[in-house]
Design an enzyme around this catalytic site. Structure first.
Site, PDB file in Angstrom:
ATOM      1  N   LYS A  45       0.818  -1.227   0.000  1.00 42.95           N
ATOM      2  CA  LYS A  45       0.000   0.000   0.000  1.00 42.95           C
ATOM      3  C   LYS A  45       0.846   1.269   0.000  1.00 42.95           C
ATOM      4  O   LYS A  45       0.459   2.295   0.550  1.00 42.95           O
ATOM      5  CB  LYS A  45      -1.004   0.024   1.172  1.00 42.95           C
ATOM      6  CG  LYS A  45      -1.833  -1.242   1.327  1.00 42.95           C
ATOM      7  CD  LYS A  45      -2.501  -1.713   0.055  1.00 42.95           C
ATOM      8  CE  LYS A  45      -3.594  -0.791  -0.432  1.00 42.95           C
ATOM      9  NZ  LYS A  45      -4.165  -1.240  -1.739  1.00 42.95           N
ATOM     10  N   HIS A 101       7.686  -7.177  -2.018  1.00 45.47           N
ATOM     11  CA  HIS A 101       7.372  -6.542  -0.733  1.00 45.47           C
ATOM     12  C   HIS A 101       8.369  -7.002   0.343  1.00 45.47           C
ATOM     13  O   HIS A 101       8.168  -6.711   1.525  1.00 45.47           O
ATOM     14  CB  HIS A 101       5.956  -6.910  -0.278  1.00 45.47           C
ATOM     15  CG  HIS A 101       4.849  -6.256  -1.046  1.00 45.47           C
ATOM     16  ND1 HIS A 101       4.880  -4.935  -1.442  1.00 45.47           N
ATOM     17  CD2 HIS A 101       3.644  -6.741  -1.480  1.00 45.47           C
ATOM     18  CE1 HIS A 101       3.756  -4.642  -2.082  1.00 45.47           C
ATOM     19  NE2 HIS A 101       2.995  -5.717  -2.125  1.00 45.47           N
ATOM     20  N   SER A 131      -4.787   3.108   4.101  1.00 43.77           N
ATOM     21  CA  SER A 131      -5.022   2.338   2.880  1.00 43.77           C
ATOM     22  C   SER A 131      -5.099   0.846   3.202  1.00 43.77           C
ATOM     23  O   SER A 131      -5.957   0.123   2.672  1.00 43.77           O
ATOM     24  CB  SER A 131      -3.885   2.619   1.882  1.00 43.77           C
ATOM     25  OG  SER A 131      -4.153   2.007   0.658  1.00 43.77           O
TER      26      SER A 131
END
Length: 287
Positions: A45, A101, A131
């Site tokens: 995010k 990530h 988010s």
């Protein structure tokens, strides 16, 4: 469903088992990098989807074909995700573009040996939290976030997908291979997208005309990109992402945390941030 049912722990962080089964993590562990690979690294995010649109357009000098015809998870796949092993990435011509990530310490041996080019994107953690809160409420492979208070404690403790935001950011800003890295802020992309495109193009060794950079920036403005079916995750079945609850690409703004956090929650977050980042000298756009 509970954390134990939905997540596994890999190298000390929670990963959603549905997206990252053991065989995908093994594939990532054994993946061989090339020096001219481009790796987009983000905490979830923080602008991954945006970068999956911008970077291919820079590499392809403004040609929109790829971003309008290939879903972003295939055009810029996450190396740790189940799709990566199915895409014959070894056959792709250079420069290949990937996303991850992972925290810095989670990268494989080939990464540290080869040192591919890294674009590391950071976003104000309060907006990342906000988010994430909406995202966890619409994705079936993630644990229900509960109340903002409950989710905040998990977020601050790193008991969520891909662990602690604080640890993630600190791991990458302290990376030794800085000569092959470019740091970018989500907020600078909002403020001056064309300037960000120019900065990335220079880092990637692409000489683009002003017109091409203008074209890329125009296509990648959030409201335009949100219309792209290949990028807005509308192709994902509703059983995995219920976009009636919350759109995957919601607002794409800075400061949306002000619409979610109470004064008390903001103070709680600020205190934790101050404590966890007290030894960091790196200058962030939101400080």
């Amino acid at each position: 469903m509970t954390e134990a049912e939905l997540y596994s722990v890999y190298k000390g962080v929670h990963v959603p088992t549905h997206l990252h089964p053991p065989e995908s993590l093994k594939y990532c562990e054994e993946f061989t990098f090339r020096p001219d690979d481009i790796l987009i690294v983000t905490y979830p995010k923080s602008g991954t989807t945006w970068m999956q649109e911008v970077v291919p357009l820079i590499v392809n000098e403004g040609d929109l074909t790829l971003v309008l015809t290939v879903p972003n998870w295939d055009r810029v796949p996450w190396l740790e995700e189940h799709r990566a092993a199915q895409l014959n990435l070894e056959q792709r011509p250079s420069p290949r573009i990937f996303a991850t990530h992972f925290h810095h310490h989670m990268m494989n041996e080939s990464y540290f040996k080869t040192k591919p080019r890294v674009l590391y994107v950071m976003r104000n953690p309060k907006d990342v939290f906000t988010s994430s809160y909406h995202y966890y409420g619409m994705a079936s492979y993630l644990v229900n976030p509960g109340t903002p208070d409950e989710f905040m404690e998990k977020f601050l403790d790193g008991k969520i997908m891909f662990g602690s935001w604080f640890d993630h950011v600190k791991s990458w800003i302290n990376a030794e291979e800085k000569e092959s890295m470019l740091y970018i802020f989500y907020e600078e992309m909002i403020t001056d997208l064309k300037g960000s495109v120019e900065k990335m193009a220079k880092f990637l060794g692409k000489s683009l005309s002003q017109d091409v950079m203008e074209k890329i920036a125009d296509h990648c403005v959030f409201k335009n990109m949100k219309q792209n079916k290949m990028s807005n995750f509308s192709l994902v079945p509703e059983e995995y992402m219920d976009q009636k609850r919350s759109e995957f690409m919601r607002k794409g703004i800075a400061g949306d945390w002000k619409n979610l956090l109470t004064n008390a929650q903001e103070q709680r977050f600020n205190a934790a941030y101050k404590d966890k980042m007290k030894d960091v000298t790196f200058k962030f756009m939101w400080d």
